[in-house]
Design a protein around this motif. Structure first.
Motif, PDB file in Angstrom:
ATOM      1  N   THR A  49      61.176  40.970  43.309  1.00  0.00           N
ATOM      2  CA  THR A  49      60.341  42.163  43.297  1.00  0.00           C
ATOM      3  C   THR A  49      61.166  43.383  42.922  1.00  0.00           C
ATOM      4  N   ASP A  50      60.514  44.310  42.238  1.00  0.00           N
ATOM      5  CA  ASP A  50      61.167  45.551  41.841  1.00  0.00           C
ATOM      6  C   ASP A  50      61.086  46.522  43.011  1.00  0.00           C
ATOM      7  N   GLN A  51      62.217  46.828  43.600  1.00  0.00           N
ATOM      8  CA  GLN A  51      62.245  47.673  44.781  1.00  0.00           C
ATOM      9  C   GLN A  51      61.891  49.127  44.462  1.00  0.00           C
ATOM     10  N   ARG A  52      62.035  49.521  43.213  1.00  0.00           N
ATOM     11  CA  ARG A  52      61.739  50.900  42.834  1.00  0.00           C
ATOM     12  C   ARG A  52      60.274  51.101  42.440  1.00  0.00           C
ATOM     13  N   PHE A  53      59.496  50.023  42.352  1.00  0.00           N
ATOM     14  CA  PHE A  53      58.104  50.131  41.929  1.00  0.00           C
ATOM     15  C   PHE A  53      57.253  50.743  43.030  1.00  0.00           C
ATOM     16  N   SER A  54      56.403  51.667  42.647  1.00  0.00           N
ATOM     17  CA  SER A  54      55.461  52.270  43.575  1.00  0.00           C
ATOM     18  C   SER A  54      54.140  52.466  42.842  1.00  0.00           C
ATOM     19  N   SER A  55      53.064  51.990  43.410  1.00  0.00           N
ATOM     20  CA  SER A  55      51.768  52.123  42.759  1.00  0.00           C
ATOM     21  C   SER A  55      51.279  53.568  42.752  1.00  0.00           C
ATOM     22  N   THR A  56      51.898  54.425  43.559  1.00  0.00           N
ATOM     23  CA  THR A  56      51.502  55.837  43.563  1.00  0.00           C
ATOM     24  C   THR A  56      51.981  56.566  42.308  1.00  0.00           C
ATOM     25  N   ASN A  57      52.889  55.968  41.551  1.00  0.00           N
ATOM     26  CA  ASN A  57      53.354  56.584  40.308  1.00  0.00           C
ATOM     27  C   ASN A  57      52.373  56.398  39.160  1.00  0.00           C
ATOM     28  N   PHE A  58      51.344  55.600  39.353  1.00  0.00           N
ATOM     29  CA  PHE A  58      50.378  55.331  38.303  1.00  0.00           C
ATOM     30  C   PHE A  58      49.023  55.877  38.722  1.00  0.00           C
ATOM     31  N   ARG A  59      48.290  56.399  37.756  1.00  0.00           N
ATOM     32  CA  ARG A  59      46.996  56.990  38.072  1.00  0.00           C
ATOM     33  C   ARG A  59      45.958  55.900  38.294  1.00  0.00           C
ATOM     34  N   ASP A  60      44.875  56.284  38.944  1.00  0.00           N
ATOM     35  CA  ASP A  60      43.770  55.379  39.202  1.00  0.00           C
ATOM     36  C   ASP A  60      43.021  55.152  37.890  1.00  0.00           C
ATOM     37  N   PRO A  61      42.888  53.905  37.422  1.00  0.00           N
ATOM     38  CA  PRO A  61      42.237  53.670  36.128  1.00  0.00           C
ATOM     39  C   PRO A  61      40.746  53.997  36.135  1.00  0.00           C
ATOM     40  N   LEU A  62      40.138  54.132  37.300  1.00  0.00           N
ATOM     41  CA  LEU A  62      38.712  54.437  37.363  1.00  0.00           C
ATOM     42  C   LEU A  62      38.429  55.940  37.379  1.00  0.00           C
ATOM     43  N   MET A  63      39.452  56.741  37.581  1.00  0.00           N
ATOM     44  CA  MET A  63      39.284  58.191  37.582  1.00  0.00           C
ATOM     45  C   MET A  63      39.359  58.712  36.150  1.00  0.00           C
ATOM     46  N   PRO A  64      38.643  59.822  35.869  1.00  0.00           N
ATOM     47  CA  PRO A  64      38.732  60.370  34.503  1.00  0.00           C
ATOM     48  C   PRO A  64      40.134  60.894  34.223  1.00  0.00           C
ATOM     49  N   CYS A  65      40.503  60.850  32.968  1.00  0.00           N
ATOM     50  CA  CYS A  65      41.836  61.307  32.571  1.00  0.00           C
ATOM     51  C   CYS A  65      41.933  62.818  32.716  1.00  0.00           C
ATOM     52  N   PRO A  66      43.076  63.310  33.183  1.00  0.00           N
ATOM     53  CA  PRO A  66      43.253  64.762  33.221  1.00  0.00           C
ATOM     54  C   PRO A  66      43.372  65.292  31.795  1.00  0.00           C
ATOM     55  N   PRO A  67      43.019  66.557  31.572  1.00  0.00           N
ATOM     56  CA  PRO A  67      43.117  67.091  30.212  1.00  0.00           C
ATOM     57  C   PRO A  67      44.570  67.131  29.746  1.00  0.00           C
ATOM     58  N   HIS A  68      44.737  66.902  28.475  1.00  0.00           N
ATOM     59  CA  HIS A  68      46.070  66.917  27.883  1.00  0.00           C
ATOM     60  C   HIS A  68      46.593  68.347  27.878  1.00  0.00           C
TER      61      HIS A  68
END
Length: 100
Positions: A49-68
């Motif tokens: 397992t990758d000890q540095r991986f955190s799911s909080t670093n990735f956005r929720d795929p069901l939420m709308p994308c923030p504006p660029h």
């Protein structure tokens, strides 16, 4: 060579009598749930397992994308936004309201 030599009629013929798998005789069964196995399992799991991986670093795929950041630059003023909205209304009017 006939087929009886290749495939026995039943699976019982192919399993040795002293095998404890599947016949309910657990006295000769080898147990895998030992302290050594659990320690080895934990070490392998830590390595895989990758000890540095955190799911909080990735956005929720069901939420709308923030504006660029280039879509709405920081120097946009209310006057500029008003002018752009008027331009959009004028363009929509020239297409007869069919503009999307």
């Amino acid at each position: 060579m006939n087929s009886d030599e290749l495939m026995p009629d039943s699976a019982v013929d192919a399993i040795p009598a002293n095998n404890s798998i599947g016949n309910g005789n657990s006295s000769a069964a080898v147990t895998w749930n030992t302290k050594k196995f659990r320690d080895e399992y934990d070490m392998i799991k830590i390595r895989l397992t990758d000890q540095r991986f955190s799911s909080t670093n990735f956005r929720d795929p069901l939420m709308p994308c923030p504006p660029h950041h280039r879509q709405y630059p920081g120097h946009t003023t209310p006057a500029t936004e008003k002018r752009l909205k008027e331009l959009m209304i004028r363009i929509k009017g020239s297409f007869g309201g069919e503009f999307r």
